[in-house]
Every structure is written in structure tokens, then in C-alpha cells.
Design an enzyme around this catalytic site. Structure first.
Site, PDB file in Angstrom:
ATOM      1  N   SER A  64       0.815  -1.216   0.000  1.00  0.00           N
ATOM      2  CA  SER A  64       0.000   0.000   0.000  1.00  0.00           C
ATOM      3  C   SER A  64       0.850   1.269   0.000  1.00  0.00           C
ATOM      4  O   SER A  64       2.021   1.257   0.387  1.00  0.00           O
ATOM      5  CB  SER A  64      -0.907   0.007   1.229  1.00  0.00           C
ATOM      6  OG  SER A  64      -1.730  -1.131   1.227  1.00  0.00           O
TER       7      SER A  64
HETATM    8  N1  SAM Z   1      -0.150  -5.349   4.178  1.00  0.00           N
HETATM    9  C1  SAM Z   1       0.611  -5.603   2.975  1.00  0.00           C
HETATM   10  C2  SAM Z   1       1.974  -4.994   3.019  1.00  0.00           C
HETATM   11  O1  SAM Z   1       2.351  -4.347   4.023  1.00  0.00           O
HETATM   12  O2  SAM Z   1       2.723  -5.187   2.043  1.00  0.00           O
HETATM   13  C3  SAM Z   1      -0.121  -5.232   1.715  1.00  0.00           C
HETATM   14  C4  SAM Z   1      -1.300  -6.076   1.500  1.00  0.00           C
HETATM   15  S1  SAM Z   1      -1.822  -6.275  -0.168  1.00  0.00           S
HETATM   16  C5  SAM Z   1      -2.606  -4.730  -0.462  1.00  0.00           C
HETATM   17  C6  SAM Z   1      -3.153  -7.443   0.142  1.00  0.00           C
HETATM   18  C7  SAM Z   1      -2.675  -8.821   0.465  1.00  0.00           C
HETATM   19  O3  SAM Z   1      -3.790  -9.581   0.939  1.00  0.00           O
HETATM   20  C8  SAM Z   1      -2.129  -9.590  -0.714  1.00  0.00           C
HETATM   21  O4  SAM Z   1      -0.843 -10.029  -0.433  1.00  0.00           O
HETATM   22  C9  SAM Z   1      -3.096 -10.765  -0.872  1.00  0.00           C
HETATM   23  O5  SAM Z   1      -2.501 -11.938  -1.351  1.00  0.00           O
HETATM   24  C10 SAM Z   1      -3.608 -10.916   0.544  1.00  0.00           C
HETATM   25  N2  SAM Z   1      -4.867 -11.642   0.707  1.00  0.00           N
HETATM   26  C11 SAM Z   1      -5.989 -11.581  -0.048  1.00  0.00           C
HETATM   27  N3  SAM Z   1      -6.935 -12.405   0.460  1.00  0.00           N
HETATM   28  C12 SAM Z   1      -6.403 -12.976   1.574  1.00  0.00           C
HETATM   29  C13 SAM Z   1      -6.881 -13.902   2.552  1.00  0.00           C
HETATM   30  N4  SAM Z   1      -8.119 -14.433   2.509  1.00  0.00           N
HETATM   31  N5  SAM Z   1      -6.063 -14.257   3.549  1.00  0.00           N
HETATM   32  C14 SAM Z   1      -4.803 -13.756   3.634  1.00  0.00           C
HETATM   33  N6  SAM Z   1      -4.289 -12.890   2.746  1.00  0.00           N
HETATM   34  C15 SAM Z   1      -5.089 -12.491   1.732  1.00  0.00           C
END
Ligand code: SAM
Length: 220
Positions: A64
Site C-alpha cells: 500500500s
Molecule cells: N499489508 C501488505 C503490506 O504491508 O505489504 C499489503 C497487503 S496487499 C494490499 C493485500 C494482500 O492480501 C495480498 O498479499 C493478498 O494476497 C492478501 N490476501 C488476499 N486475500 C487474503 C486472505 N483471505 N487471507 C490472507 N491474505 C489475503
């Protein structure tokens, strides 16, 4: 680009965020200065780490934008000793920032195994691997072994508030989660679990996150 100039560039990002009133909490400011985003992005994007935009990470996901991370961390109002679960580890950057603020162990769940490894490597290099536990799996189901949580931070966009996450909050705890459409438009919701167990929701308006995919999220 030398390490020194990365540090300088990162420091320069903070001032405009403060000037615009986005970054107002000194504890979050200090954590952001201690945990620069360039330690958590792929090599080819390091030169853009100080730009206030999301950046690509492996598997088509994103880390993000710094302003979004600051907004969520400030709303979370993290205090030392709080038990925190993050859903959507991605690069591991936000989880390391959470660890700086709570000064104790943090649990973070990631569904894509390539990112579990990516985040673990980043956290190791940045010195957080002893405190930040990256758990592979579907975060929409929460993480019952370490529940209940003071705070749950979801960093992907959900169609609705996943019931297990509310169940795994402590009374008096809160959940931050983007809820809305599959692609690029959600409302950032602050979900309070009141001491009597009832739930109150405050809407902080439009945000843009990649989808939360799982049993209580979007279907693959
Ligand atoms: N917080 C992260 C960082 O500091 O880099 C950025 C997050 S990114 C915007 C969203 C993440 O959520 C992705 O890596 C995606 O694979 C993960 N994601 C999506 N659905 C998910 C789920 N049900 N459980 C765990 N992770 C999930």
C-alpha cells in the site's frame, strides 16, 4: 542508488504527509521512520519506495501507499502489549510497523505462498522475524490459536465484514477493514466490538485495495 540517499528520500516523504494533516500521530511517524518501505519492495522498485503510491510486489499484489498505511495505523491506535492480527501480509511492511508500535509479537496471515516467503525474507532482513509471525492461509477465517485480539487490520478489500473476525475480537477491540467492490473501490470501516459484544461501525470513506479472497471474502 546508495543506502544513504534511500534513507534521505524516505525521510523526505514524511514531511508532506505531516503538512497535509495525514500523518498526525508521533508514534506512527517514529515507526515509519524506523521501518522504511524500501526494505520491503522488490529490487526494481526500491527507487520508488518513497513515492506515496502503492507499488507492485510478487504474485500481482501490491504494497500500500504510505499515506494509506499511516491512516490505518493511526485509526488502529496501537499501544504496547496489544494482541494484533493482520490479514494480508503482502510484503510484510505493515506487519513490521505494527510490531514497532505494539512492541510484542504480531500475527499476520497471507494466502499466497510466494508472498509468505517474500515477506519472511523481508522481515528477516529488516530484523523483525523474531516478532512477526507470517501464517500461510485464509485470513477471512481469522487465526483462532492466538484469539481474542485487541485489533485486527485487514489490508485487502472484502465484500462484507467476515463473521469470524468479529468473533475473534476482544470486547472493546476493533477491526479495520475495507468493504465494497471486488476491484478498486471500498469504504474503510472501523468496526468496534462494544464491551457488551454488540458491534458499531464507523465509515472512513473511499479506499482502493486488492480483493480479499477466501471463505468469508470474495470467491477465488
Ligand atoms: N499489508 C501488505 C503490506 O504491508 O505489504 C499489503 C497487503 S496487499 C494490499 C493485500 C494482500 O492480501 C495480498 O498479499 C493478498 O494476497 C492478501 N490476501 C488476499 N486475500 C487474503 C486472505 N483471505 N487471507 C490472507 N491474505 C489475503
Amino acid at each position: 542508488m546508495s543506502e544513504v540517499s534511500e534513507v534521505e528520500l524516505w525521510g523526505r516523504l514524511i514531511k508532506p504527509l505531516e503538512r497535509e494533516g495525514i500523518l498526525y500521530d508521533g508514534r506512527v511517524r517514529e515507526a515509519m521512520l524506523r521501518v522504511p518501505r524500501y526494505l520491503f519492495v522488490p529490487k526494481e522498485y526500491k527507487k520508488y519506495a518513497h513515492v506515496d503510491e502503492p507499488l507492485p510486489i510478487p504474485a500481482g499484489q501490491t504494497v500500500s501507499a504510505p499515506h494509506m498505511v499511516a491512516i490505518m495505523l493511526q485509526l488502529a491506535d496501537l499501544r504496547p502489549g496489544m494482541n494484533v492480527l493482520e490479514i494480508g501480509t503482502g510484503s510484510g511492511w505493515n506487519a513490521a510497523l505494527i510490531a514497532e508500535l505494539v512492541k510484542t509479537d504480531v500475527y499476520t496471515i497471507e494466502r499466497i505462498s510466494e508472498l509468505v516467503e517474500f515477506a519472511r525474507r523481508n522481515l528477516e532482513r529488516a530484523g523483525y522475524s523474531d516478532r512477526v509471525h507470517v501464517i500461510p492461509g485464509d485470513g477471512t477465517k481469522g487465526f483462532p490459536p492466538k484469539a481474542p485480539y485487541d485489533r485486527i487490520l485487514v489490508t485487502a478489500g472484502a465484500p462484507d465484514i467476515p463473521k469470524p473476525l468479529v468473533e475473534q475480537l476482544k470486547p472493546g477491540g476493533k477491526l479495520l477493514i475495507p468493504v465494497g467492490s471486488y476491484h478498486l473501490w471500498q469504504d474503510l470501516l472501523e468496526v468496534f466490538k462494544l464491551p457488551d459484544g454488540l458491534v458499531k461501525v464507523k465509515n472512513h470513506g473511499g479506499v482502493a485495495f486488492v480483493p480479499l479472497i477466501g471463505e468469508y471474502g470474495w470467491k477465488g
